[in-house]
Enzyme design. Structure first.
Site, PDB file in Angstrom:
ATOM      1  CD1 TRP A   1      -1.978  -2.005   1.966  1.00  0.00           C
ATOM      2  CD2 TRP A   1      -2.778  -1.379   0.048  1.00  0.00           C
ATOM      3  NE1 TRP A   1      -3.125  -3.048   1.529  1.00  0.00           N
ATOM      4  CE2 TRP A   1      -3.656  -2.461   0.432  1.00  0.00           C
ATOM      5  CE3 TRP A   1      -3.280  -0.779  -0.929  1.00  0.00           C
ATOM      6  CZ2 TRP A   1      -4.581  -3.180  -0.225  1.00  0.00           C
ATOM      7  CZ3 TRP A   1      -4.369  -1.285  -1.748  1.00  0.00           C
ATOM      8  CH2 TRP A   1      -4.965  -2.237  -1.432  1.00  0.00           C
TER       9      TRP A   1
ATOM     10  CG  ASP B   1      -2.917   4.027   4.123  1.00  0.00           C
ATOM     11  OD1 ASP B   1      -4.102   3.916   4.852  1.00  0.00           O
ATOM     12  OD2 ASP B   1      -2.844   3.575   3.183  1.00  0.00           O
TER      13      ASP B   1
ATOM     14  CE  LYS C   1      -8.179  -3.184   4.796  1.00  0.00           C
ATOM     15  NZ  LYS C   1      -7.408  -2.256   3.840  1.00  0.00           N
TER      16      LYS C   1
HETATM   17  C1  LIG Z   1      -6.875  -1.805   2.552  1.00  0.00           C
HETATM   18  C2  LIG Z   1      -5.729  -0.764   2.606  1.00  0.00           C
HETATM   19  C3  LIG Z   1      -5.793   0.072   1.347  1.00  0.00           C
HETATM   20  C4  LIG Z   1      -6.698  -0.044   0.259  1.00  0.00           C
HETATM   21  O1  LIG Z   1      -8.068   0.446   0.631  1.00  0.00           O
HETATM   22  P1  LIG Z   1      -9.216   0.346  -0.466  1.00  0.00           P
HETATM   23  O2  LIG Z   1     -10.346   1.024   0.202  1.00  0.00           O
HETATM   24  O3  LIG Z   1      -9.406  -0.768  -0.990  1.00  0.00           O
HETATM   25  O4  LIG Z   1      -8.698   1.267  -1.576  1.00  0.00           O
HETATM   26  C5  LIG Z   1      -4.786   1.140   1.503  1.00  0.00           C
HETATM   27  N1  LIG Z   1      -4.136   1.096   2.746  1.00  0.00           N
HETATM   28  C6  LIG Z   1      -4.045   0.358   3.419  1.00  0.00           C
HETATM   29  C7  LIG Z   1      -3.079   0.474   4.671  1.00  0.00           C
HETATM   30  C8  LIG Z   1      -5.163  -0.730   3.396  1.00  0.00           C
HETATM   31  O5  LIG Z   1      -5.064  -1.458   4.517  1.00  0.00           O
END
Ligand SMILES: *Cc1c(COP(=O)(O)O)cnc(C)c1O
Length: 359
Positions: free
Chosen positions: A101, A171, A195
């Site tokens: 990511w 993020d 999540k």
């Molecule tokens: C799941 C995740 C993403 C991507 O999320 P989407 O909603 O599918 O775009 C980005 N960064 C992290 C750390 C993630 O766990």
């Protein structure tokens, strides 16, 4: 109907009490005679939902008044573009590459300017967090981007990266609301909801007001934080039902768990139990260096691919689903987010002990 223990990295389990509340309110929300999905987002009653959601979020996380909270769409991946479009003012940004990511965010920023990988843990398949100190960061960069919890590799910044005076952007998709964080250390935080805080698609962005200046020319309106901030996340129709679920989950953290410190204690207890087992097992072992272990995502292996496969299959049959590791790393991964009950982890460990005995 038996509910399974879902160890998926996302979308993941939600608190059962939240699902039940949503079910009970499905046809008639608070005497309105309609579902939240059917009501006008500009109605007074919906106003109480979105404002209530923001209020609990601010309360739990201690978001200072000089930060805007926005409820956006497009998942965390859309933020990979929004961040550079809005914040790459001089055209230079540093990224810490700690997994897939983080790498995607870094690559996206490269489309808009001079994005530099200031540090990376790719040399050891992202099994650790590189030391981040001001001397590795370009002090004239517009920002530094980190992925605070690496969902795929199971690492987490257990100490805050020290980036000097450069704005820090994180993020937090896979760790938001799992622990208290000092928001003032960050210029912006974003998180996809699926999540820990709601349905996929919804993203929460928390942005310090002084970051909201000029954006890059040609930036689509929908990707301009200022538009959303100025319109209270109502420039267009917001993901109204997802925001409602997010509110219920945040209220669950506040009212049933008792806040983020309690949430963190519980997460430490659950993951501690699992790591202890891995550290003492003769068959299973964790893949991440101890000091950078995540409380949320725990990758592990047997060291034998065939045995890994057999385990995942047997676990699935026993009601422990989605334990297969990410397609790029193999092995297994147990994602134990906020809503995974303690007994889910206990029962999985018991299952693993039995598997170990019989194989
Ligand atoms: C799941 C995740 C993403 C991507 O999320 P989407 O909603 O599918 O775009 C980005 N960064 C992290 C750390 C993630 O766990």
């Amino acid at each position: 109907m038996a509910r399974v223990y879902n160890f998926s990295a996302g979308p993941s389990m939600m608190p059962e009490s939240v699902l039940k509340k949503a079910a009970a309110e499905m046809l008639d929300y608070a005497g309105s005679g309609q579902s939240v999905m059917e009501m006008s987002h500009r109605s007074k009653i919906y106003g109480t939902i979105i404002e209530g959601c923001e209020a609990v979020l601010r309360e739990l996380l201690g978001v200072p008044d000089n930060y805007k909270v926005m409820f956006l769409q497009g998942g965390a991946s859309t933020q990979f573009a929004m961040v550079p479009l809005n914040f790459m003012k001089t055209g230079k940004a540093d990224y810490i590459v700690t997994g897939q990511w983080a790498k995607k965010a870094y690559q996206e920023a490269g489309k808009y300017g001079d994005a530099k990988a200031a540090a990376s843990s790719a040399d050891k398949t992202f099994t650790y967090i590189p030391k981040v100190t001001p001397d590795i960061i370009r002090q004239d960069a517009d920002y530094v981007h980190v992925c605070y919890n690496n969902t795929i590799y199971g690492t987490h910044y257990n100490t805050l990266p020290d980036v000097g005076n450069v704005p820090l952007i994180a993020d937090m998709s896979s760790c938001i609301m799992s622990e208290a964080v000092d928001v003032t250390k960050f210029a912006a935080i974003y998180a996809g909801a699926q999540k820990n805080i709601g349905p996929a698609g919804l993203v929460v962005a928390i942005v310090r007001e002084d970051m909201l200046g000029e954006v890059r020319e040609g930036t689509p309106t929908m990707l301009d934080y200022r538009i959303h901030a100025d319109n209270g996340s109502m420039y267009n129709t917001p993901p109204a039902y997802s925001i409602y679920i997010c509110k219920l989950i945040l209220e669950w953290i506040r009212d049933e768990i008792g806040g983020l410190d309690k949430m963190n204690e519980l997460n430490k207890y659950k993951s501690g139990m699992f790591y202890d087992y891995l550290d003492n097992s003769n068959m299973f072992s964790g893949t991440v260096v101890k000091e950078d272990r995540s409380l949320m995502n725990i990758p592990f292996v047997t060291g034998n691919e065939e045995l890994d496969k057999k385990f995942v299959k047997a676990a699935e049959a026993a009601g422990f689903v989605n334990l297969k590791g990410h397609r790029t790393v193999g092995g297994m991964r147990a994602s134990i987010y906020n809503a995974m009950p303690v007994e889910g982890v206990e029962k999985l460990i018991d299952f693993m002990k039995d598997f170990e005995k019989n194989n």
